[in-house]
Design a protein around this motif. Structure first.
Motif, PDB file in Angstrom:
ATOM      1  N   ASN A  54       0.815  -1.226   0.000  1.00 24.49           N
ATOM      2  CA  ASN A  54       0.000   0.000   0.000  1.00 24.49           C
ATOM      3  C   ASN A  54       0.840   1.264   0.000  1.00 24.49           C
ATOM      4  N   GLN A  55       2.070   1.187   0.499  1.00 19.49           N
ATOM      5  CA  GLN A  55       2.925   2.371   0.568  1.00 19.49           C
ATOM      6  C   GLN A  55       3.532   2.724  -0.791  1.00 19.49           C
ATOM      7  N   LEU A  56       3.512   1.789  -1.718  1.00 26.23           N
ATOM      8  CA  LEU A  56       4.044   2.061  -3.058  1.00 26.23           C
ATOM      9  C   LEU A  56       3.005   2.800  -3.895  1.00 26.23           C
ATOM     10  N   PRO A  57       3.456   3.589  -4.873  1.00 22.44           N
ATOM     11  CA  PRO A  57       2.485   4.231  -5.773  1.00 22.44           C
ATOM     12  C   PRO A  57       1.636   3.156  -6.457  1.00 22.44           C
ATOM     13  N   GLN A  58       0.337   3.374  -6.478  1.00 22.43           N
ATOM     14  CA  GLN A  58      -0.581   2.428  -7.103  1.00 22.43           C
ATOM     15  C   GLN A  58      -0.877   2.879  -8.535  1.00 22.43           C
ATOM     16  N   LYS A  59      -0.815   1.938  -9.454  1.00 23.12           N
ATOM     17  CA  LYS A  59      -1.059   2.218 -10.875  1.00 23.12           C
ATOM     18  C   LYS A  59      -2.299   1.443 -11.294  1.00 23.12           C
ATOM     19  N   SER A  60      -2.934   1.907 -12.347  1.00 23.44           N
ATOM     20  CA  SER A  60      -4.090   1.204 -12.899  1.00 23.44           C
ATOM     21  C   SER A  60      -3.877   0.949 -14.378  1.00 23.44           C
ATOM     22  N   PHE A  74      -7.315  -3.070 -13.677  1.00 27.14           N
ATOM     23  CA  PHE A  74      -6.454  -3.755 -12.718  1.00 27.14           C
ATOM     24  C   PHE A  74      -5.623  -2.694 -12.009  1.00 27.14           C
ATOM     25  N   SER A  75      -5.445  -2.819 -10.708  1.00 24.92           N
ATOM     26  CA  SER A  75      -4.674  -1.831  -9.947  1.00 24.92           C
ATOM     27  C   SER A  75      -3.719  -2.494  -8.973  1.00 24.92           C
ATOM     28  N   GLY A  76      -2.573  -1.828  -8.786  1.00 29.66           N
ATOM     29  CA  GLY A  76      -1.553  -2.295  -7.858  1.00 29.66           C
ATOM     30  C   GLY A  76      -0.242  -1.605  -8.173  1.00 29.66           C
ATOM     31  N   PRO A  77       0.791  -1.912  -7.433  1.00 30.01           N
ATOM     32  CA  PRO A  77       2.091  -1.286  -7.689  1.00 30.01           C
ATOM     33  C   PRO A  77       2.712  -1.840  -8.977  1.00 30.01           C
ATOM     34  N   SER A  78       3.540  -1.039  -9.597  1.00 30.59           N
ATOM     35  CA  SER A  78       4.218  -1.518 -10.801  1.00 30.59           C
ATOM     36  C   SER A  78       5.275  -2.551 -10.421  1.00 30.59           C
ATOM     37  N   ALA A 110       9.962  -5.210 -16.828  1.00 33.85           N
ATOM     38  CA  ALA A 110       9.453  -4.181 -15.903  1.00 33.85           C
ATOM     39  C   ALA A 110       9.296  -2.841 -16.615  1.00 33.85           C
ATOM     40  N   ASP A 111      10.097  -2.609 -17.663  1.00 31.09           N
ATOM     41  CA  ASP A 111      10.012  -1.353 -18.421  1.00 31.09           C
ATOM     42  C   ASP A 111       8.798  -1.300 -19.342  1.00 31.09           C
ATOM     43  N   LEU A 112       8.112  -2.420 -19.507  1.00 32.35           N
ATOM     44  CA  LEU A 112       6.932  -2.472 -20.372  1.00 32.35           C
ATOM     45  C   LEU A 112       5.657  -2.057 -19.644  1.00 32.35           C
ATOM     46  N   GLY A 113       5.756  -1.820 -18.339  1.00 31.71           N
ATOM     47  CA  GLY A 113       4.629  -1.304 -17.569  1.00 31.71           C
ATOM     48  C   GLY A 113       3.718  -2.298 -16.893  1.00 31.71           C
ATOM     49  N   PRO A 114       4.137  -3.558 -16.672  1.00 31.75           N
ATOM     50  CA  PRO A 114       3.232  -4.460 -15.958  1.00 31.75           C
ATOM     51  C   PRO A 114       3.090  -4.042 -14.491  1.00 31.75           C
TER      52      PRO A 114
END
Length: 164
Positions: A54-60, A74-78, A110-114
């Motif tokens: 939860n402390q990491l930036p969350q992405k969607s 879908f949401s969660g940290p990268s 990881a650079d592809l944005g998953p």
């Protein structure tokens, strides 16, 4: 330029957070990182619970996928942020699911944005529905990801990542 500034701000936040000693999780461990990592919070591993995630930036990511019949959010940290948090230095990652299913992907993915999705359409993933963690790629944002190779890398019920 605005995106570049946001990315820089996220990296600075993660770097500052990583510079501090990271305590072992107090809740149920949902993800274990090991192998070629520089950060450890228990033995030779870096353990994450919901509070740490939860402390990491969350992405969607809003995307279609082969597993669902409509577009979902879908949401969660990268994956990139999680790897940075653990100080991953591996060239490849061995990801393992609850049922011991294992895949190996290049760290450069990881650079592809998953993201390591924790929710689908705002609801937490259950184990029954591919949860609690699901590595999902932004398939609809990049047509090159819409193939068997990347679909097979989208591991659900993710429990561990070993940097090699």
């Amino acid at each position: 330029m605005k995106i570049k500034s946001l990315c820089l701000a996220s990296l600075l936040l993660i770097s500052a957070w990583c510079a501090n000693a990271i305590d072992a999780p107090t809740g149920k461990v949902v993800l274990t990182l090991s192998g070629n990592i520089s950060q450890h919070n228990q033995g030779n591993s870096f353990l994450l619970d919901d509070a740490i995630l939860n402390q990491l930036p969350q992405k969607s990511i809003q995307t279609s996928s082969p597993w669902y019949n409509k577009i979902h959010t879908f949401s969660g940290p990268s994956l990139k942020d999680v790897l940075a948090l653990a100080g991953s230095k591996g060239k490849q990652l061995k990801l393992k699911a609850i049922n011991d299913y294992t895949i190996v992907i290049p760290s450069s993915d990881a650079d592809l944005g998953p993201i390591i999705a924790r929710t689908i359409d705002g609801k937490a993933f259950s184990v029954r529905d591919k949860g609690p963690l699901f590595l999902i790629y932004p398939f609809d944002n990049n047509k090159e990801l819409q193939n068997r190779t990347y679909f097979s890398r989208s591991i659900w019920q993710l429990v561990s990542i070993k940097a090699e």
